[in-house]
Design an enzyme around this catalytic site. Structure first.
Site, PDB file in Angstrom:
ATOM      1  N   CYS A   1      -4.872 -41.548 -68.552  1.00  0.00           N
ATOM      2  CA  CYS A   1      -4.186 -40.280 -68.845  1.00  0.00           C
ATOM      3  C   CYS A   1      -5.172 -39.130 -69.058  1.00  0.00           C
ATOM      4  O   CYS A   1      -4.773 -37.968 -69.107  1.00  0.00           O
ATOM      5  CB  CYS A   1      -3.268 -40.422 -70.056  1.00  0.00           C
ATOM      6  SG  CYS A   1      -1.675 -41.115 -69.600  1.00  0.00           S
TER       7      CYS A   1
ATOM      8  N   HIS B   1       4.501 -37.663 -64.125  1.00  0.00           N
ATOM      9  CA  HIS B   1       5.503 -38.601 -64.634  1.00  0.00           C
ATOM     10  C   HIS B   1       6.888 -38.159 -64.191  1.00  0.00           C
ATOM     11  O   HIS B   1       7.133 -36.970 -64.020  1.00  0.00           O
ATOM     12  CB  HIS B   1       5.495 -38.652 -66.167  1.00  0.00           C
ATOM     13  CG  HIS B   1       4.261 -39.260 -66.744  1.00  0.00           C
ATOM     14  ND1 HIS B   1       4.014 -40.613 -66.726  1.00  0.00           N
ATOM     15  CD2 HIS B   1       3.196 -38.699 -67.358  1.00  0.00           C
ATOM     16  CE1 HIS B   1       2.845 -40.852 -67.302  1.00  0.00           C
ATOM     17  NE2 HIS B   1       2.316 -39.707 -67.692  1.00  0.00           N
TER      18      HIS B   1
ATOM     19  N   HIS C   1       0.451 -33.714 -66.050  1.00  0.00           N
ATOM     20  CA  HIS C   1      -0.295 -33.404 -67.271  1.00  0.00           C
ATOM     21  C   HIS C   1      -1.602 -34.196 -67.292  1.00  0.00           C
ATOM     22  O   HIS C   1      -1.871 -35.013 -66.418  1.00  0.00           O
ATOM     23  CB  HIS C   1       0.541 -33.690 -68.532  1.00  0.00           C
ATOM     24  CG  HIS C   1       0.601 -35.140 -68.939  1.00  0.00           C
ATOM     25  ND1 HIS C   1       0.812 -35.546 -70.231  1.00  0.00           N
ATOM     26  CD2 HIS C   1       0.464 -36.292 -68.228  1.00  0.00           C
ATOM     27  CE1 HIS C   1       0.821 -36.863 -70.299  1.00  0.00           C
ATOM     28  NE2 HIS C   1       0.617 -37.338 -69.093  1.00  0.00           N
TER      29      HIS C   1
ATOM     30  N   ASP D   1      10.115 -28.338 -64.774  1.00  0.00           N
ATOM     31  CA  ASP D   1      10.221 -29.234 -63.617  1.00  0.00           C
ATOM     32  C   ASP D   1       9.206 -28.844 -62.539  1.00  0.00           C
ATOM     33  O   ASP D   1       9.095 -27.668 -62.180  1.00  0.00           O
ATOM     34  CB  ASP D   1      11.644 -29.170 -63.051  1.00  0.00           C
ATOM     35  CG  ASP D   1      11.887 -30.222 -61.982  1.00  0.00           C
ATOM     36  OD1 ASP D   1      11.299 -31.312 -62.066  1.00  0.00           O
ATOM     37  OD2 ASP D   1      12.681 -29.933 -61.057  1.00  0.00           O
ATOM     38  N   HIS D   2       8.474 -29.849 -62.053  1.00  0.00           N
ATOM     39  CA  HIS D   2       7.443 -29.643 -61.024  1.00  0.00           C
ATOM     40  C   HIS D   2       6.330 -28.710 -61.465  1.00  0.00           C
ATOM     41  O   HIS D   2       5.707 -28.029 -60.645  1.00  0.00           O
ATOM     42  CB  HIS D   2       8.064 -29.176 -59.692  1.00  0.00           C
ATOM     43  CG  HIS D   2       8.770 -30.279 -58.971  1.00  0.00           C
ATOM     44  ND1 HIS D   2       9.943 -30.832 -59.431  1.00  0.00           N
ATOM     45  CD2 HIS D   2       8.453 -30.955 -57.835  1.00  0.00           C
ATOM     46  CE1 HIS D   2      10.328 -31.787 -58.600  1.00  0.00           C
ATOM     47  NE2 HIS D   2       9.435 -31.892 -57.629  1.00  0.00           N
TER      48      HIS D   2
ATOM     49  N   GLU E   1       8.914 -41.140 -70.826  1.00  0.00           N
ATOM     50  CA  GLU E   1       7.765 -40.799 -69.983  1.00  0.00           C
ATOM     51  C   GLU E   1       7.697 -41.770 -68.798  1.00  0.00           C
ATOM     52  O   GLU E   1       7.320 -41.401 -67.688  1.00  0.00           O
ATOM     53  CB  GLU E   1       6.479 -40.878 -70.799  1.00  0.00           C
ATOM     54  CG  GLU E   1       5.239 -40.487 -70.010  1.00  0.00           C
ATOM     55  CD  GLU E   1       3.973 -40.654 -70.829  1.00  0.00           C
ATOM     56  OE1 GLU E   1       3.549 -39.660 -71.444  1.00  0.00           O
ATOM     57  OE2 GLU E   1       3.429 -41.769 -70.859  1.00  0.00           O
TER      58      GLU E   1
ATOM     59  N   HIS F   1      -2.178 -36.181 -63.514  1.00  0.00           N
ATOM     60  CA  HIS F   1      -1.288 -37.207 -62.966  1.00  0.00           C
ATOM     61  C   HIS F   1       0.125 -36.801 -63.363  1.00  0.00           C
ATOM     62  O   HIS F   1       0.315 -35.939 -64.223  1.00  0.00           O
ATOM     63  CB  HIS F   1      -1.644 -38.592 -63.519  1.00  0.00           C
ATOM     64  CG  HIS F   1      -1.433 -38.701 -64.997  1.00  0.00           C
ATOM     65  ND1 HIS F   1      -2.342 -38.236 -65.907  1.00  0.00           N
ATOM     66  CD2 HIS F   1      -0.392 -39.170 -65.722  1.00  0.00           C
ATOM     67  CE1 HIS F   1      -1.891 -38.443 -67.133  1.00  0.00           C
ATOM     68  NE2 HIS F   1      -0.704 -38.994 -67.050  1.00  0.00           N
TER      69      HIS F   1
HETATM   70 NI    NI Z   1       0.505 -39.371 -68.661  1.00  0.00          NI
END
Ligand code: NI
Length: 136
Positions: free
Chosen positions: A33, A41, A14, A79-80, A125, A39
């Site tokens: 962020c 998580h 995200h 996911d992914h 997160e 990037h």
């Molecule tokens: Ni983030």
């Protein structure tokens, strides 16, 4: 009342970026962020339901069934993926962990059978940051 929690895991990318703000303001508020090229998580998702154990099974809810509901409606869809771009439930929203927890609640609550109450979405997160949402 007994509370039953299922623990699931997913990875997603995200960025936090408010298009109404300047580049500088985004950098100032969101720091790393706001990185333009995304990037990721490693999210940990804890879904808690509540109820009275059934006299027949002793269960509040079948955990395998709960896991399948979470996998089919949430994990398979995020996911992914890139939360900002690929994930319908986050369309038009800031992709914060807070908003993701609310979106997950709003999806799951539609798929739980009658008599099973959703109690909490807890979403990590990072190992040191999590949010909790109780539906209000
Ligand atoms: Ni983030």
């Amino acid at each position: 009342m007994v509370y039953l929690t299922r623990f699931e895991h997913f990875n997603a990318a995200h960025k936090l970026y408010n298009p109404a703000w300047s580049y500088e303001k985004n950098e100032e508020v969101f720091g790393k962020c706001a990185n333009e090229n995304w990037h990721g998580h490693n999210y940990e998702l804890l879904v808690t339901v509540k109820g009275t154990p059934s006299p027949d099974t002793g269960f509040v809810f079948d955990v395998k069934q709960l896991s399948n509901i979470i996998k089919d409606n949430i994990i398979e869809r995020i996911d992914h993926r890139n939360l900002n771009v690929d994930v319908e439930m986050m369309k038009g929203k800031m992709c914060s962990t807070e908003n993701l927890a609310i979106a997950i609640w709003n999806e799951l609550v539609q798929h739980l059978p009658e008599g099973v109450q959703l109690h909490c979405i807890k979403l990590y997160e990072t190992p040191r940051i999590y949010v909790e949402y109780f539906g209000e």
